[in-house]
Motif scaffolding. Structure first.
Motif, mmCIF file in Angstrom:
data_model
loop_
_atom_site.group_PDB
_atom_site.id
_atom_site.type_symbol
_atom_site.label_atom_id
_atom_site.label_comp_id
_atom_site.label_asym_id
_atom_site.label_seq_id
_atom_site.Cartn_x
_atom_site.Cartn_y
_atom_site.Cartn_z
ATOM 1 N N LEU A 16 18.264 63.713 93.749
ATOM 2 C CA LEU A 16 18.972 64.447 92.690
ATOM 3 C C LEU A 16 18.507 65.895 92.718
ATOM 4 C CD1 LEU A 16 20.401 63.290 89.635
ATOM 5 C CD2 LEU A 16 18.691 64.959 89.067
ATOM 6 N N GLU A 17 19.435 66.792 92.547
ATOM 7 C CA GLU A 17 19.022 68.179 92.419
ATOM 8 C C GLU A 17 19.794 68.837 91.294
ATOM 9 O OE1 GLU A 17 20.343 69.264 96.585
ATOM 10 O OE2 GLU A 17 21.203 70.923 95.447
ATOM 11 N N VAL A 106 23.736 59.051 86.650
ATOM 12 C CA VAL A 106 23.564 60.426 87.083
ATOM 13 C C VAL A 106 24.269 61.423 86.153
ATOM 14 C CG1 VAL A 106 25.493 60.541 88.673
ATOM 15 C CG2 VAL A 106 23.425 61.826 89.152
ATOM 16 N N VAL A 107 25.385 61.020 85.598
ATOM 17 C CA VAL A 107 26.107 61.961 84.742
ATOM 18 C C VAL A 107 25.332 62.221 83.461
ATOM 19 C CG1 VAL A 107 28.225 62.352 83.472
ATOM 20 C CG2 VAL A 107 28.314 61.330 85.728
ATOM 21 N N TYR A 110 22.459 64.351 84.141
ATOM 22 C CA TYR A 110 22.855 65.737 84.323
ATOM 23 C C TYR A 110 23.132 66.432 82.998
ATOM 24 C CZ TYR A 110 23.471 68.351 88.575
ATOM 25 O OH TYR A 110 23.247 69.172 89.634
ATOM 26 N N GLU A 111 23.795 65.694 82.139
ATOM 27 C CA GLU A 111 24.099 66.281 80.829
ATOM 28 C C GLU A 111 22.817 66.549 80.043
ATOM 29 O OE1 GLU A 111 28.505 64.301 80.116
ATOM 30 O OE2 GLU A 111 26.711 63.274 79.445
ATOM 31 N N GLU A 114 21.039 69.484 81.410
ATOM 32 C CA GLU A 114 21.748 70.700 81.042
ATOM 33 C C GLU A 114 21.361 71.155 79.632
ATOM 34 O OE1 GLU A 114 24.032 72.121 83.199
ATOM 35 O OE2 GLU A 114 24.232 73.800 81.816
ATOM 36 N N GLY A 149 38.287 54.691 75.633
ATOM 37 C CA GLY A 149 38.333 55.985 76.310
ATOM 38 C C GLY A 149 37.520 57.046 75.612
ATOM 39 N N THR A 151 33.903 58.865 74.526
ATOM 40 C CA THR A 151 32.867 59.359 75.418
ATOM 41 C C THR A 151 31.486 59.107 74.838
ATOM 42 O OG1 THR A 151 32.638 61.494 74.377
ATOM 43 C CG2 THR A 151 34.393 61.252 75.989
ATOM 44 N N VAL A 153 29.406 61.551 74.906
ATOM 45 C CA VAL A 153 28.908 62.845 74.462
ATOM 46 C C VAL A 153 29.193 62.927 72.972
ATOM 47 C CG1 VAL A 153 29.279 65.323 74.574
ATOM 48 C CG2 VAL A 153 29.251 63.976 76.648
ATOM 49 N N SER B 8 40.936 59.781 80.401
ATOM 50 C CA SER B 8 39.955 58.879 81.003
ATOM 51 C C SER B 8 39.916 59.057 82.515
ATOM 52 C CB SER B 8 40.285 57.434 80.644
ATOM 53 O OG SER B 8 41.598 57.141 81.053
ATOM 54 N N LEU B 11 38.130 62.256 83.265
ATOM 55 C CA LEU B 11 36.708 62.093 83.033
ATOM 56 C C LEU B 11 36.055 61.386 84.213
ATOM 57 C CD1 LEU B 11 34.577 62.598 80.899
ATOM 58 C CD2 LEU B 11 34.990 60.320 80.019
ATOM 59 N N LYS B 15 33.166 62.883 86.556
ATOM 60 C CA LYS B 15 31.885 62.213 86.736
ATOM 61 C C LYS B 15 31.545 62.076 88.215
ATOM 62 C CE LYS B 15 31.327 59.709 82.467
ATOM 63 N NZ LYS B 15 31.405 58.428 81.770
ATOM 64 N N VAL B 18 30.450 65.446 89.502
ATOM 65 C CA VAL B 18 29.085 65.771 89.097
ATOM 66 C C VAL B 18 28.084 64.953 89.906
ATOM 67 C CG1 VAL B 18 27.454 65.587 87.195
ATOM 68 C CG2 VAL B 18 29.689 66.558 86.795
ATOM 69 N N GLY B 19 28.452 63.701 90.167
ATOM 70 C CA GLY B 19 27.612 62.878 91.025
ATOM 71 C C GLY B 19 27.410 63.518 92.380
ATOM 72 N N ILE B 21 27.624 66.723 93.042
ATOM 73 C CA ILE B 21 26.771 67.904 92.884
ATOM 74 C C ILE B 21 25.317 67.475 92.832
ATOM 75 C CG2 ILE B 21 26.152 69.804 91.352
ATOM 76 C CD1 ILE B 21 29.018 69.842 90.380
ATOM 77 N N ALA B 22 25.063 66.404 92.082
ATOM 78 C CA ALA B 22 23.692 65.954 91.911
ATOM 79 C C ALA B 22 23.069 65.599 93.248
ATOM 80 C CB ALA B 22 23.657 64.755 90.971
ATOM 81 N N ASN B 42 38.861 67.203 75.310
ATOM 82 C CA ASN B 42 37.785 66.224 75.370
ATOM 83 C C ASN B 42 36.444 66.914 75.633
ATOM 84 O OD1 ASN B 42 35.876 64.378 76.507
ATOM 85 N ND2 ASN B 42 37.547 62.888 76.629
ATOM 86 N N ILE B 43 35.499 66.670 74.736
ATOM 87 C CA ILE B 43 34.244 67.401 74.848
ATOM 88 C C ILE B 43 33.483 67.049 76.121
ATOM 89 C CG2 ILE B 43 32.000 67.791 73.786
ATOM 90 C CD1 ILE B 43 33.223 67.595 71.148
ATOM 91 N N GLU B 44 33.535 65.783 76.477
ATOM 92 C CA GLU B 44 32.754 65.422 77.657
ATOM 93 C C GLU B 44 33.336 66.049 78.914
ATOM 94 O OE1 GLU B 44 31.896 61.278 78.221
ATOM 95 O OE2 GLU B 44 30.196 61.821 79.499
ATOM 96 N N LYS B 47 32.303 69.606 78.971
ATOM 97 C CA LYS B 47 30.913 69.817 79.354
ATOM 98 C C LYS B 47 30.724 69.680 80.847
ATOM 99 C CE LYS B 47 28.066 69.288 75.444
ATOM 100 N NZ LYS B 47 27.071 68.540 74.709
ATOM 101 N N VAL B 51 29.435 72.319 83.666
ATOM 102 C CA VAL B 51 28.394 72.066 84.670
ATOM 103 C C VAL B 51 28.891 72.499 86.042
ATOM 104 C CG1 VAL B 51 27.141 70.238 85.878
ATOM 105 C CG2 VAL B 51 27.301 70.202 83.390
#
Lengths: 418, 989
Positions: A16-17, A106-107, A110-111, A114, A149, A151, A153, B8, B11, B15, B18-19, B21-22, B42-44, B47, B51
């Protein structure tokens, strides 16, 4: 400050980076791998490694290296402490902090990262705030999320960050209001060959699990606060009250947290609850050595000693051991030369012992040092220092909470030299 | 999927991205598709898009601009958290084109009402700076603005920005210094670390060193500079001859609770602060906390141990009580073990060395051979530093020579070699023993050491040395280079001392060396051959060959590797690495003279209030009053009504003080209502007292509550009255002629007021003086008695009081020898200071000289001869004594103007036949003149004394003598001063 973070597993893969400023190539980790190679054990990798343009600061926990990359002068403890806080947060979120778990989430990871850092400077490190921002994944929530659906977050914004008590969420509600405190003491000791104590000190913590509605204000007082030699507090504790009255007064965070850790110095004589009788001998001529260990209770104040585990790193020359325990089970790993003996409870009438022979490498000289024996044990319902909580009061809320206090004594770094 | 309508699906796609990127995979080709979603509801998703954006915007600058408008809109959002996060992301996009937009956003945000947004603005400053350093000037302005912020949320972040952008602009801190010190405890932990580090640097530039024990003279000017503050420091400061700047003290005191923090970085930061800026006697408190940190993770231990190692070299005593905490456990990682060992060595002294050596015996047998070797070196260091145990150490090391482990033996050999070199006493036995070992040891360093040792001492072991050389010659070719060089050396040395036996051997070795593979060895061979073997061409050097080879070599110093680290600030990365890290800010040395401390005063208006008579008058009030007031810091709106909760006499004084302050602060607007100004001055006072008040707050709270409730009803009415009179005074200040009428009106009012409420007096008086401060002549006859008294009080405090010389409290009868009878040929002279005003001149100090004739003849015409006085000094000689009978004595008096210095007055005392040079040096105490004045005047004078010389003398007082009268007695013993009648229980003298 902190430029980037790399997570490296024990086999040397970066899995992971995360970058908070411009991207640092992962080749920077080569310097780390070099150092890792030089240090034979993972534990011996230096926490600070300078490279031509960056500095690598790392912590090693749960078999994962957390490597932070920094570019300019910064107090190293700042970074190290932060990395530990990251690990604690992961643990708090996922229960365990291991490579597969991090990869699965991982998500969320990451969040969380962040939110924890902004431009390399810590932003929100209190787990209460983070959980408000990003809900930890639970099985139930994942199921619900896939159906609706929604989240994980948080859709509210972190109001805690703005309040005067940033460690506590607002609007906490419970049907059962309860507050539990665990007083856990660990004995760190070095016992020498003849059984006399070289050093012994007690390190204690009070871990709390507080589930109370609203904004309760708690005070906790001790029968004998003078015992505490040196203390460090959770930020919620009002230091002035402690200074003047020796009372812990605080608005608790919600959930689990460490309220206090303390130190009882070696000046107050520490009662050592166990003794170890040992006779380990290697003979020059023969390829056999004798090994015998007996564990017995001492100064236990009438409590039973449980969870006793004896472990010892045998010298390299030992090939194998044939031992018979009077109780419990034992294992010897011929590769790492680690002997461990799970004793369990100590029965004062019939002391547990482990006897047998060691087979040594033929021709090799006898080892000059006898192995040290590490001991683990637990005593329930006893704080070995004699610390006692006097009372716990709550102000600011109307209801009557359920209160509980538990004492426990454990072995910390308890070593017997033989 | 990103194009999908369903959230969905989007999203899920995000995800996955982002995976990627990680894992470090490149996902930049998806940029356009992702950016489209930046406005998602959608907030997620939002976000995750953030990122992504932050990660790749640098690479795709043009496309990134598409998203900017979304953030600009969000910056105006009514929700502070949305504003904050928009600023966060906007500033994280490293695209140079948007610098102006960022700058604008930061400026707006820094004036935002929400501290959270301002905090993010502080973060954004650093980001913008790293993107475009040319914005520095503008950013400094923003930093300056944010530094003034009073929110704890902002403090940490803005100081971080300060450190990053403009650490050299220390002047920005001045005004905020006290605020930062006071906020420190409440700032979040990461901010604390940064602030403490910054304040450490600040303190090192702004305060003088507290380490000089006798630095009295140069610190003197600070001694009196702020009487108010001095008071605050109370007794703890008075004990010390050195006077610490109160701000300096403030910092040290406010950081102390942070030693209890759970955050290791905070504890370390406080520890380094104490180490670098606190007086040495106080730094001891940190050791306990640092030892506590040793319980934590290995990385924390590593850093903390390093810092302790550095500290323990300089101040052993600090960690000595914790010696056992540094004992090594077999489970510690090697790096921790060696650090602990290092500290143990540093802590070793005569008292504990035997315990330590016993502990070391265990370590030497450790399975960790690297650690065992380090232990042996440690034993060597102990032996060299503590001479008592060096013999036992040496014998212990020799025992180790028979150890089976090669590493241990080798290390012992090396250490023994160093030890023997240090004390070249007779250790023939050990050398012989080691020579025998040569057969068994294979480690090159150890072999080389033995050879060197034999070579050095070849005259002491004449039989063995050639034999060793013989053996070595046999095995020369198979030796390590290091050993070969030493064989050559040994050969050369033996050749010079014992050429008969070894000539051939040496030549053989030299021949072998000549054809060695290593050029170093070939060089050495050639060099030695030229030097020692006589031939026709041999140069001048060969004569000195013996001197060259057998010179006394200085013993190596066994030193701690942490010796040179102390020039780095503790707790920094540079200290850990022992090299200067990028961006390391040097800790400056203490300034010789402290820069002007007044720069830290806050606001000009408040400044005068705080440090001019206002402060002084306040002091006279019992301190309790401040405590109770400061409780109510939050509701400053109450402050005016609260002032009435004081008793009558107190509030009169109170009024006095605020009068003075308003008089002395011309910048204050005259139109401002008096009660407001009073309130403000009180607030300032509160601020200054806040810290101390806190500690007592618990008890005072109740008291205050009580008094408040009882007075609250009356307070309301009086404040109403006060405000009405305000209006009057305002109008009156404009129209001079009217004033008579107004004051008349007032004359009536106080009486009426006093009958109901005594507090009103103060309020009304205050109004009057507001008008006094404006150029309106108040006709005195009309003034009410109370008013006049107040006026007089005002006069007293503004004009300098007349000096009334009082009679000395005490005249010591101690005499000093001026001329001894032996050197004076029978004439003896003693002098003492009668502490009388001198009759010869106001500036002169009177000295009485008693002349004795110890001879059996008359001494005639005793007079003062040639005077050798420093410039400016004057002396009025005594009138000549015509004759002095044998065994007779006469007392004469003279006056000397010492110019307020302790310079020596030299002159000649002459008789008819002889001249004797004598001199008088006055003790400081005798240059003073006791002056009668009230305590109030005293305070004022004290305030004016800034910059004058201060001298201090140590008065020894046993604890049981600690009553004012005894101290007074002791003080007047050394100095000609008077006691000031004091309302407080400590002494001004």
């Amino acid at each position: 400050m902190i430029h980037s973070l790399f997570l490296i597993n024990s086999s040397g893969d970066i899995f992971l980076e995360k970058h908070w400023k411009s991207v640092v190539s992962r080749s920077v980790c080569d310097y780390f791998f070099e150092a890792q190679e030089r240090a034979t054990e993972a534990e011996n990798v230096p926490p600070v490694i300078p490279t031509p343009h960056h500095y690598l600061l790392s912590v090693y926990r749960h078999k994962i290296f957390f490597v932070a990359v920094i570019q300019t002068e910064v107090p190293p403890l700042f970074v190290i402490e932060f990395l530990h806080r990251v690990v604690d947060t992961f643990q708090d979120y996922f229960g365990v902090c291991s490579e597969p778990v991090i990869k699965d989430n991982v998500v969320v990871v990451y969040e969380v990262l962040e939110e924890m850092l902004d431009n390399g400077f810590p932003l929100a490190t209190e787990s209460n705030i983070l959980k408000e921002l990003i809900k930890p994944p639970t099985i139930l929530r994942t199921v619900v999320n896939t159906i609706t659906g929604s989240t994980n977050v948080g859709d509210q914004l972190p109001t805690g960050q703005l309040s005067v008590v940033p460690w506590r969420r607002t609007g906490v509600k419970y049907t059962n209001n309860e507050a539990y405190f665990d007083v856990i003491e660990e004995i760190d000791a070095i016992i020498d060959k003849s059984g006399s104590t070289i050093t012994a000190e007690i390190q204690g913590v009070i871990d709390a699990c507080v589930k109370l509605t609203g904004m309760p204000d708690l005070t906790l007082s001790f029968m004998n606060p003078r015992l505490l030699d040196d203390v460090s507090f959770h930020p919620c504790v009002r230091f002035k009250r402690w200074e003047s009255e020796r009372i812990l007064s605080f608005i608790p965070p919600d959930g689990n947290f460490r309220l206090l850790s303390y130190h009882v110095s070696a000046q107050n004589l520490v009662a050592i609850p166990v003794y170890v009788k040992h006779s380990i001998s290697f003979r020059d001529s023969s390829a056999l050595g004798r090994f015998e260990i007996t564990v017995g209770p001492k100064q236990t104040m009438g409590k039973t000693i449980e969870g006793v585990l004896v472990s010892s790193q045998m010298p390299k020359g030992v090939l194998n051991m044939s031992l018979t325990p009077s109780q419990g089970t034992h294992t010897f790993d011929p590769v790492t030369k680690m002997l461990s003996w799970d004793v369990g409870k100590i029965n004062p009438q019939k002391l547990p012992s482990l006897k047998g022979t060691m087979s040594l490498q033929a021709g090799a000289p006898k080892p000059d040092e006898n192995p040290t024996v590490n001991l683990q044990f637990k005593i329930q319902q006893l704080a070995i220092s004699g610390l006692k909580v006097n009372r716990l009061d709550m102000y600011g809320e109307k209801y009557k909470p359920f209160k509980g206090i538990k004492y426990m004594t454990k072995a910390g770094k308890f070593q017997v030299r033989t | 999927m990103l194009e999908s309508n369903k959230d969905s699906a989007k999203l899920d796609a995000m995800k996955r991205i982002v995976g990627m990127i990680a894992k470090g995979r490149n996902a930049s080709e998806l940029f356009p598709a992702v950016v489209k979603n930046v406005a998602s509801k959608n907030i997620e998703i939002k976000k995750l898009v953030y990122v992504y954006l932050v990660r790749y915007a640098e690479e795709q600058q043009d496309l990134a601009l598409l998203s900017i408008s979304t953030f600009q809109r969000a910056l105006k959002d009514p929700n502070q958290l949305i504003r904050a996060s928009a600023l966060r992301v906007l500033s994280s996009i490293r695209v140079p084109i948007i610098v102006p937009i960022m700058m604008l956003a930061i400026k707006d945000a820094s004036a935002d009402l929400s501290p959270y947004v301002r905090k993010n603005a502080a973060h954004a400053i650093q980001k913008l700076y790293s993107l475009d350093p040319e914005q520095k000037e503008m950013l400094i302005e923003v930093i300056e603005k944010l530094l003034k912020d009073k929110s704890t949320l902002v403090a940490g972040s803005v100081v971080m920005a300060f450190e990053e952008v403009c650490p050299e602009r220390i002047d920005l801190i001045h005004k905020n210094y006290r605020k930062l010190c006071n906020l420190l405890v409440d700032v979040e932990e990461w901010g604390q670390v940064v602030i403490i580090h910054m304040l450490t640097r600040y303190a090192r530039t702004q305060f003088v060193s507290p380490w000089k024990e006798d630095g009295g003279a140069e610190d003197s000017e600070k001694n009196f500079y702020e009487s108010d503050d001095e008071q605050r420091e109370g007794t703890e400061r008075r004990k010390k001859p050195y006077a610490m700047d109160p701000d300096h003290r403030l910092l040290i005191r406010n950081t102390k609770p942070l030693l209890q923090s759970r955050n290791a970085a905070v504890v370390m930061a406080v520890a380094q602060l104490y180490w670098h800026i606190s007086p040495k006697s106080e730094a001891g408190v940190i050791s306990k906390s640092l030892v506590r940190l040793l319980r934590s993770n290995r990385e924390v231990q590593y850093i903390v141990l390093q810092n302790i190692a550095t500290m323990s070299i300089q101040r052993k005593g600090m960690f000595e009580p914790y010696l056992k905490s540094f004992y090594v456990r077999s489970t510690d990682p090697t790096m921790i073990k060696t650090l602990k060992l290092e500290i143990l060595t540093n802590l070793a002294n005569e008292a504990n060395v035997s315990t330590l050596l016993r502990e070391f015996q265990t370590y030497v047998r450790s399975q960790d051979k690297q650690f065992a070797a380090a232990t042996i070196q440690t034993v060597g260091r102990c032996a060299s530093s503590i001479s008592e145990v060096s013999d036992s150490c040496l014998s212990g090391l020799v025992c180790l020579l028979s150890s089976r482990d090669e590493v241990v033996v080798a290390e012992s050999v090396v250490v023994i070699k160093k030890l023997l070199q240090m004390r070249p006493a007779q250790h023939g036995e050990i050398i012989k023993h080691m020579a025998k070992l040569l057969d068994s040891i294979t480690v090159p360093v150890a072999r080389a050491s033995i050879l060197w040792l034999i070579g050095e001492n070849c005259e002491r072991v004449p039989k063995i040395a050639p034999d060793v050389l013989r053996k070595m010659a046999k095995s020369f070719t198979s030796e390590d280079d290091l050993v070969k060089l030493q064989i050559l050396n040994l050969g050369a040395k033996l050749y010079l001392t014992n050429s008969k036996q070894t000539k051939l051997l040496t030549q053989y070795i030299l021949n072998l060396g000549k054809y060695d593979q290593n050029y170093d060895i070939r060089d050495r061979t050639r060099f030695i051959r030229q030097l020692i073997v006589p031939n026709e061409k041999s140069g001048a050097l060969s004569k000195y060959a013996k001197k060259i080879f057998l010179a006394q070599k200085p013993a190596p110093l066994l030193e701690s590797p942490f010796k040179d680290r102390d020039h780095f600030q503790l707790g920094t990365l540079s200290h850990t690495l022992n090299t200067k890290a990028a961006g390391y800010l040097e800790l400056s040395n203490w300034p010789e003279v402290a820069p002007d401390p007044s720069v830290r005063n806050v606001e000009v208006v408040e400044l005068t209030k705080e440090w001019t008579p206002a402060g002084k008058a306040k002091k006279e009030n019992p301190a309790k009053k401040f405590y109770s007031e400061s409780e109510e810091e939050e509701d400053s709106s109450d402050s005016s009504s609260e002032s009435e909760s004081e008793s009558g006499s107190e509030s009169e004084e109170e009024a006095d003080s605020s009068e003075d302050s308003s008089a002395s602060s011309p910048n204050e607007q005259e139109g401002e209502s008096a009660s407001e100004s009073e309130g403000r001055s009180k607030r300032t006072a509160k601020k200054s007292w806040k810290t101390r008040a806190k500690s007592d707050s618990e008890d005072e709270e109740k008291e205050n509550e009580k008094s408040k409730s009882s007075d609250s009803s009356s307070a309301e009415s009086s404040s109403a009255e006060g405000s009405s009179s305000d209006a009057e005074s305002e109008s009156e200040s404009d129209s001079g002629p009217d004033s008579r009428k107004v004051t008349k009106e007032k004359e009536g009012r106080p009486k009426q007021a006093r009958s109901t409420l005594p507090k009103d007096v103060s309020l009304l008086d205050l109004d009057d003086f507001n008008s006094v401060s404006t150029p309106v002549a108040l006709p005195t006859p009309v003034l009410s008695p109370s008013l006049r008294a107040d006026l007089e009080g005002l006069n007293l405090s503004t004009t300098s009081s007349v000096i009334n010389v009082s009679s000395p409290v005490f005249v010591p009868m101690k005499t000093h020898v001026l001329l001894h009878r032996m050197s004076g040929k029978g004439l003896a002279a003693h002098y003492f200071f009668p502490r009388q005003p001198c009759i010869f001149g106001a500036k002169m100090v009177s000295v009485q000289i008693t002349l004795n004739n110890t001879t059996d003849q008359k001494i005639e015409n005793i007079h003062v001869g040639e005077k050798k006085l420093p410039a400016g000094m004057q002396m009025h000689a005594f009138s000549p004594v015509d004759s002095l009978e044998p065994e007779g004595s006469v007392t004469v008096s003279m006056g000397i103007d010492f110019c307020d210095s302790t310079q020596t007055a030299s002159f000649q005392l002459c008789t008819k036949d002889d001249c004797f040079s004598v001199n008088i040096q006055p003790p400081v105490g005798e240059l003073l003149l006791p002056v009668a004045m009230s305590e109030k005047d005293f305070k004022k004078e004290q305030g004016m004394l800034t910059g004058m010389n201060e001298t201090s003398a140590l008065i020894v007082a046993t604890p049981q003598d600690f009553t004012p009268s005894v101290i007074l007695q002791k003080v007047v013993n050394v100095a000609n001063v008077g006691a000031v009648p004091s309302g407080q229980d400590h002494l001004h003298s």
